[in-house]
Design a protein around this motif. Sequence first.
Motif, PDB file in Angstrom:
ATOM      1  N   ARG A 109      -2.486  -3.911  11.994  1.00 56.17           N
ATOM      2  CA  ARG A 109      -3.006  -2.656  12.538  1.00 56.17           C
ATOM      3  C   ARG A 109      -4.419  -2.354  12.053  1.00 56.17           C
ATOM      4  O   ARG A 109      -5.244  -1.839  12.822  1.00 56.17           O
ATOM      5  N   CYS A 110      -4.704  -2.642  10.783  1.00 54.68           N
ATOM      6  CA  CYS A 110      -6.047  -2.329  10.280  1.00 54.68           C
ATOM      7  C   CYS A 110      -7.112  -3.163  10.980  1.00 54.68           C
ATOM      8  O   CYS A 110      -8.228  -2.688  11.228  1.00 54.68           O
ATOM      9  N   TRP A 111      -6.766  -4.413  11.332  1.00 55.88           N
ATOM     10  CA  TRP A 111      -7.712  -5.227  12.091  1.00 55.88           C
ATOM     11  C   TRP A 111      -7.802  -4.745  13.534  1.00 55.88           C
ATOM     12  O   TRP A 111      -8.881  -4.798  14.148  1.00 55.88           O
ATOM     13  N   ARG A 112      -6.713  -4.259  14.110  1.00 56.18           N
ATOM     14  CA  ARG A 112      -6.787  -3.705  15.466  1.00 56.18           C
ATOM     15  C   ARG A 112      -7.697  -2.483  15.496  1.00 56.18           C
ATOM     16  O   ARG A 112      -8.461  -2.289  16.449  1.00 56.18           O
ATOM     17  N   GLU A 113      -7.625  -1.651  14.458  1.00 52.64           N
ATOM     18  CA  GLU A 113      -8.533  -0.503  14.366  1.00 52.64           C
ATOM     19  C   GLU A 113      -9.983  -0.985  14.288  1.00 52.64           C
ATOM     20  O   GLU A 113     -10.876  -0.427  14.933  1.00 52.64           O
ATOM     21  N   GLY A 170     -14.786  -4.050   8.460  1.00 52.64           N
ATOM     22  CA  GLY A 170     -14.356  -5.418   8.202  1.00 52.64           C
ATOM     23  C   GLY A 170     -14.024  -5.646   6.743  1.00 52.64           C
ATOM     24  O   GLY A 170     -13.017  -6.296   6.413  1.00 52.64           O
ATOM     25  N   VAL A 171     -14.855  -5.117   5.859  1.00 56.56           N
ATOM     26  CA  VAL A 171     -14.602  -5.256   4.419  1.00 56.56           C
ATOM     27  C   VAL A 171     -13.276  -4.603   4.053  1.00 56.56           C
ATOM     28  O   VAL A 171     -12.466  -5.154   3.309  1.00 56.56           O
ATOM     29  N   ASN A 172     -13.036  -3.413   4.592  1.00 50.81           N
ATOM     30  CA  ASN A 172     -11.796  -2.696   4.296  1.00 50.81           C
ATOM     31  C   ASN A 172     -10.564  -3.523   4.670  1.00 50.81           C
ATOM     32  O   ASN A 172      -9.657  -3.710   3.853  1.00 50.81           O
ATOM     33  N   ALA A 173     -10.523  -4.022   5.901  1.00 49.36           N
ATOM     34  CA  ALA A 173      -9.341  -4.771   6.340  1.00 49.36           C
ATOM     35  C   ALA A 173      -9.163  -6.060   5.563  1.00 49.36           C
ATOM     36  O   ALA A 173      -8.042  -6.413   5.162  1.00 49.36           O
ATOM     37  N   HIS A 174     -10.262  -6.757   5.319  1.00 47.25           N
ATOM     38  CA  HIS A 174     -10.155  -8.071   4.685  1.00 47.25           C
ATOM     39  C   HIS A 174      -9.844  -7.964   3.196  1.00 47.25           C
ATOM     40  O   HIS A 174      -9.114  -8.808   2.653  1.00 47.25           O
ATOM     41  N   ILE A 175     -10.360  -6.942   2.544  1.00 46.53           N
ATOM     42  CA  ILE A 175     -10.101  -6.784   1.111  1.00 46.53           C
ATOM     43  C   ILE A 175      -8.796  -6.043   0.861  1.00 46.53           C
ATOM     44  O   ILE A 175      -7.961  -6.473   0.066  1.00 46.53           O
ATOM     45  N   ASN A 176      -8.597  -4.928   1.554  1.00 38.95           N
ATOM     46  CA  ASN A 176      -7.445  -4.083   1.252  1.00 38.95           C
ATOM     47  C   ASN A 176      -6.128  -4.616   1.807  1.00 38.95           C
ATOM     48  O   ASN A 176      -5.061  -4.175   1.377  1.00 38.95           O
ATOM     49  N   LEU A 177      -6.194  -5.564   2.749  1.00 37.45           N
ATOM     50  CA  LEU A 177      -4.969  -6.206   3.210  1.00 37.45           C
ATOM     51  C   LEU A 177      -4.934  -7.688   2.851  1.00 37.45           C
ATOM     52  O   LEU A 177      -4.040  -8.156   2.142  1.00 37.45           O
ATOM     53  N   ASP A 178      -5.924  -8.435   3.327  1.00 37.19           N
ATOM     54  CA  ASP A 178      -5.845  -9.900   3.283  1.00 37.19           C
ATOM     55  C   ASP A 178      -5.995 -10.498   1.891  1.00 37.19           C
ATOM     56  O   ASP A 178      -5.414 -11.548   1.604  1.00 37.19           O
ATOM     57  N   ALA A 194      -9.416   2.801   7.590  1.00 35.68           N
ATOM     58  CA  ALA A 194     -10.252   2.434   8.737  1.00 35.68           C
ATOM     59  C   ALA A 194     -10.535   3.651   9.604  1.00 35.68           C
ATOM     60  O   ALA A 194     -11.674   3.833  10.083  1.00 35.68           O
ATOM     61  N   ARG A 195      -9.540   4.480   9.819  1.00 36.48           N
ATOM     62  CA  ARG A 195      -9.739   5.673  10.641  1.00 36.48           C
ATOM     63  C   ARG A 195     -10.682   6.660   9.975  1.00 36.48           C
ATOM     64  O   ARG A 195     -11.478   7.328  10.649  1.00 36.48           O
ATOM     65  N   LEU A 196     -10.616   6.759   8.654  1.00 39.23           N
ATOM     66  CA  LEU A 196     -11.537   7.632   7.931  1.00 39.23           C
ATOM     67  C   LEU A 196     -12.962   7.099   7.986  1.00 39.23           C
ATOM     68  O   LEU A 196     -13.923   7.870   8.087  1.00 39.23           O
ATOM     69  N   ILE A 197     -13.109   5.772   7.898  1.00 40.38           N
ATOM     70  CA  ILE A 197     -14.436   5.164   7.990  1.00 40.38           C
ATOM     71  C   ILE A 197     -15.029   5.369   9.381  1.00 40.38           C
ATOM     72  O   ILE A 197     -16.212   5.682   9.543  1.00 40.38           O
ATOM     73  N   ALA A 198     -14.185   5.218  10.387  1.00 41.52           N
ATOM     74  CA  ALA A 198     -14.653   5.328  11.769  1.00 41.52           C
ATOM     75  C   ALA A 198     -14.997   6.762  12.148  1.00 41.52           C
ATOM     76  O   ALA A 198     -15.963   6.986  12.890  1.00 41.52           O
ATOM     77  N   ARG A 199     -14.230   7.718  11.662  1.00 38.28           N
ATOM     78  CA  ARG A 199     -14.435   9.114  12.037  1.00 38.28           C
ATOM     79  C   ARG A 199     -14.418   9.998  10.787  1.00 38.28           C
ATOM     80  O   ARG A 199     -13.467  10.737  10.540  1.00 38.28           O
ATOM     81  N   PRO A 200     -15.460   9.923   9.981  1.00 34.96           N
ATOM     82  CA  PRO A 200     -15.495  10.716   8.752  1.00 34.96           C
ATOM     83  C   PRO A 200     -15.598  12.206   9.048  1.00 34.96           C
ATOM     84  O   PRO A 200     -16.108  12.616  10.093  1.00 34.96           O
ATOM     85  N   ASP A 201     -15.115  13.005   8.113  1.00 34.95           N
ATOM     86  CA  ASP A 201     -15.159  14.450   8.273  1.00 34.95           C
ATOM     87  C   ASP A 201     -16.438  15.022   7.672  1.00 34.95           C
ATOM     88  O   ASP A 201     -17.232  14.315   7.043  1.00 34.95           O
TER      89      ASP A 201
END
Length: 255
Positions: A82-86, A105-113, A215-222
Amino acid sequence: MAAQNIDDVVDGLAGIVREAERTGDRVGYFAALYRQVTVEIRTAIHEGLFDDGPRMDRFDTLFGNRYFDAYDAWRRDRSGPRCWRETFGLLDDADTVIVQHLVLGVNAHINLDLAVAAAGTDPGTDIQALRHDFLLINDILARVVLTVQDSVDALSPLLSLLDKVGGRTDERILDFSIRESRAEAWYNAVLLAGQNAAERAATIERLDTRATVLARLIARPDGIVRPALELIRHTESTDVPAVISHLDGATASTT
């Protein structure tokens, strides 16, 4: 694609970068950064900087294949973690700025992979033997990030706004999942290494969920970061092939 060694990882990433330059696909942004990190790791292996070079080759190959699997799944039928789909789902979003694509990309690859690859490098052996070499990669990542930071500054002249409104420098934005998340990734790698198949599946699902939220926070920060990103978007380069080429040439030793 499936890499058999670190050379295959470098070649596979180079292929993605070349195709992305040809088609104007923003997937080339993170792939360019990742290729340079991988080349630096390969150089360190050849120079004997790691305690166990062949083991690091196996580790980097597993790590690279996690990315290739996610990339192939997305291209095939929009599936995968899911994180890569985001992350891949924002490639066509014109509102997402260059640094966001990199950090996604860094988030998905480090925090999951990363934890999954580390735990799978030497199954059934003491994962603590990997710790020194795992930590040594931090220095390589930091060096590449500093170099890529300069490239992002040149492409996105108002990126320094994020420092003012968010209390972060652009280096810190790029670095957030390298210094802090790698420490957590090591903890999770040790956890995974001691688990049975069912427990590992549950842990990987948890890691994917957390990385998806990030990923959602990175994409749409408050807050006030959002209008700052809007200003950045209007002033940074929109020439995708040129951006990819610029990022891919950031580290002289990779040319």
